[in-house]
Design a protein around this motif. Sequence first.
Motif, PDB file in Angstrom:
ATOM      1  N   GLN A 168       3.825 -18.319   6.852  1.00  0.00           N
ATOM      2  CA  GLN A 168       3.856 -17.352   5.754  1.00  0.00           C
ATOM      3  C   GLN A 168       2.875 -16.245   6.127  1.00  0.00           C
ATOM      4  N   LEU A 169       3.407 -15.074   6.456  1.00  0.00           N
ATOM      5  CA  LEU A 169       2.592 -13.951   6.902  1.00  0.00           C
ATOM      6  C   LEU A 169       2.627 -12.868   5.832  1.00  0.00           C
ATOM      7  N   ASN A 170       1.464 -12.432   5.372  1.00  0.00           N
ATOM      8  CA  ASN A 170       1.382 -11.464   4.281  1.00  0.00           C
ATOM      9  C   ASN A 170       0.631 -10.213   4.719  1.00  0.00           C
ATOM     10  N   VAL A 171       1.184  -9.046   4.376  1.00  0.00           N
ATOM     11  CA  VAL A 171       0.507  -7.779   4.649  1.00  0.00           C
ATOM     12  C   VAL A 171       0.551  -6.926   3.387  1.00  0.00           C
ATOM     13  N   GLY A 172      -0.441  -6.050   3.239  1.00  0.00           N
ATOM     14  CA  GLY A 172      -0.497  -5.166   2.081  1.00  0.00           C
ATOM     15  C   GLY A 172      -1.509  -4.064   2.316  1.00  0.00           C
ATOM     16  N   GLY A 173      -1.634  -3.156   1.339  1.00  0.00           N
ATOM     17  CA  GLY A 173      -2.482  -1.991   1.537  1.00  0.00           C
ATOM     18  C   GLY A 173      -3.532  -1.762   0.483  1.00  0.00           C
ATOM     19  N   ASN A 174      -3.762  -2.748  -0.417  1.00  0.00           N
ATOM     20  CA  ASN A 174      -4.796  -2.552  -1.432  1.00  0.00           C
ATOM     21  C   ASN A 174      -6.151  -3.062  -0.934  1.00  0.00           C
ATOM     22  N   THR A 175      -7.166  -2.954  -1.782  1.00  0.00           N
ATOM     23  CA  THR A 175      -8.515  -3.346  -1.350  1.00  0.00           C
ATOM     24  C   THR A 175      -8.622  -4.844  -1.091  1.00  0.00           C
ATOM     25  N   ASP A 176      -7.765  -5.633  -1.724  1.00  0.00           N
ATOM     26  CA  ASP A 176      -7.764  -7.067  -1.456  1.00  0.00           C
ATOM     27  C   ASP A 176      -7.400  -7.316   0.003  1.00  0.00           C
ATOM     28  N   PHE A 177      -6.350  -6.660   0.477  1.00  0.00           N
ATOM     29  CA  PHE A 177      -5.946  -6.842   1.871  1.00  0.00           C
ATOM     30  C   PHE A 177      -6.943  -6.207   2.838  1.00  0.00           C
ATOM     31  N   GLY A 213      -2.576  -8.918   7.766  1.00  0.00           N
ATOM     32  CA  GLY A 213      -2.667  -7.520   8.139  1.00  0.00           C
ATOM     33  C   GLY A 213      -2.893  -6.584   6.968  1.00  0.00           C
ATOM     34  N   PHE A 214      -3.627  -5.491   7.231  1.00  0.00           N
ATOM     35  CA  PHE A 214      -3.843  -4.418   6.262  1.00  0.00           C
ATOM     36  C   PHE A 214      -3.097  -3.189   6.748  1.00  0.00           C
ATOM     37  N   VAL A 215      -2.197  -2.678   5.885  1.00  0.00           N
ATOM     38  CA  VAL A 215      -1.429  -1.471   6.184  1.00  0.00           C
ATOM     39  C   VAL A 215      -1.664  -0.510   5.022  1.00  0.00           C
ATOM     40  N   GLY A 216      -2.557   0.446   5.221  1.00  0.00           N
ATOM     41  CA  GLY A 216      -3.040   1.275   4.123  1.00  0.00           C
ATOM     42  C   GLY A 216      -1.971   1.972   3.325  1.00  0.00           C
ATOM     43  N   HIS A 217      -0.927   2.486   3.971  1.00  0.00           N
ATOM     44  CA  HIS A 217       0.071   3.251   3.223  1.00  0.00           C
ATOM     45  C   HIS A 217       0.935   2.389   2.308  1.00  0.00           C
ATOM     46  N   LEU A 218       0.846   1.073   2.446  1.00  0.00           N
ATOM     47  CA  LEU A 218       1.568   0.201   1.520  1.00  0.00           C
ATOM     48  C   LEU A 218       0.931   0.183   0.135  1.00  0.00           C
ATOM     49  N   ALA A 219      -0.343   0.609   0.046  1.00  0.00           N
ATOM     50  CA  ALA A 219      -1.069   0.623  -1.238  1.00  0.00           C
ATOM     51  C   ALA A 219      -0.973  -0.758  -1.893  1.00  0.00           C
ATOM     52  N   ASP A 220      -0.449  -0.834  -3.130  1.00  0.00           N
ATOM     53  CA  ASP A 220      -0.428  -2.119  -3.844  1.00  0.00           C
ATOM     54  C   ASP A 220       0.831  -2.936  -3.561  1.00  0.00           C
TER      55      ASP A 220
END
Length: 304
Positions: A168-177, A213-220
């Motif tokens: 289970q791989l999760n990526v996102g762009g909020n401050t949590d990620f 992973g953190f991908v900033g443009h994904l935001a929330d």
Amino acid sequence: MTAFDVDEEKVGRPLSEAFTAPAISATAFTRLGEDSEAPVLPAPVLDGLAGPLGDLVRPAAAAREATQEDVAKALVDHEADVLVIVLPTGASQAIRMFAGAALAAGVAVVNATPEEVARDADIRRRFKEAGVVLLGDDLRSHVGATTLHTALIELMLSRGLVLGSTYQLNVGGNTDFLNLADTGRSATKFASKANALRAAGMTEVDGVAGPTGFVGHLADTKLCFASIKATSVLGSEVEIDLKLKVEDSPNAAGVIANAVRLGKAATDRGLSGTVDGASALLFKSPPHGLPESEARTAFLEFAS
């Protein structure tokens, strides 16, 4: 009602203003109503801004001087019934500080973080002896990666399949990620998700489950990519691959509301310590996890 923070953009402001202050990327779906003018009070910084968040958030001067005793007094003064701990993963000192303040104030705790609080035997004992409710750890989202993952594991087991490997791989762009991009901060998140998979019936977790992973443009926005491999009749192979896309923050809102209701109801019934069974539906890593269907039954039995 009141809230606590360390961010100079939020401390000292009413909740209605802090609610949308940087660096929040979540959508404001609802008005705050009568709680809109609730104050945001300073909390001790401790290890809350260690890691990447330290470059993004500037602590308020008052937060540098705040103490656990200040937090406990504020909880009493504002007649709080339940304290929800939603701090960055890895902020073990700050999270335990809030738990200690709530215990001193006699206020029920919902630990929405993966840090071990409800699973810590000593903390659990102290809450039990003090007659205070303690719920946690690591809030499940309404329909999130772990909920979907564990439901599929339970389904495959119910059909007699033998589980093999999973990820289970999760990526996102909020401050949590952003915070979880620091491997030193994300360790307890991986452990919490592994606990959830074991509770669903995958006794030997062969794989990875957690933020990758953190991908900033994904935001929330949060993206989950998951796979489960299993063996079926005559040794035939079954594999499920999926992608889940959700807005991360509101996906937790309803579960937090139910956790607060559970904390208040348990307190009103004279319960103390952890509320086993009913907690398993709301948290990834409670002291005693259950498969999804059993957790739902236990929660509804408590609610009725």
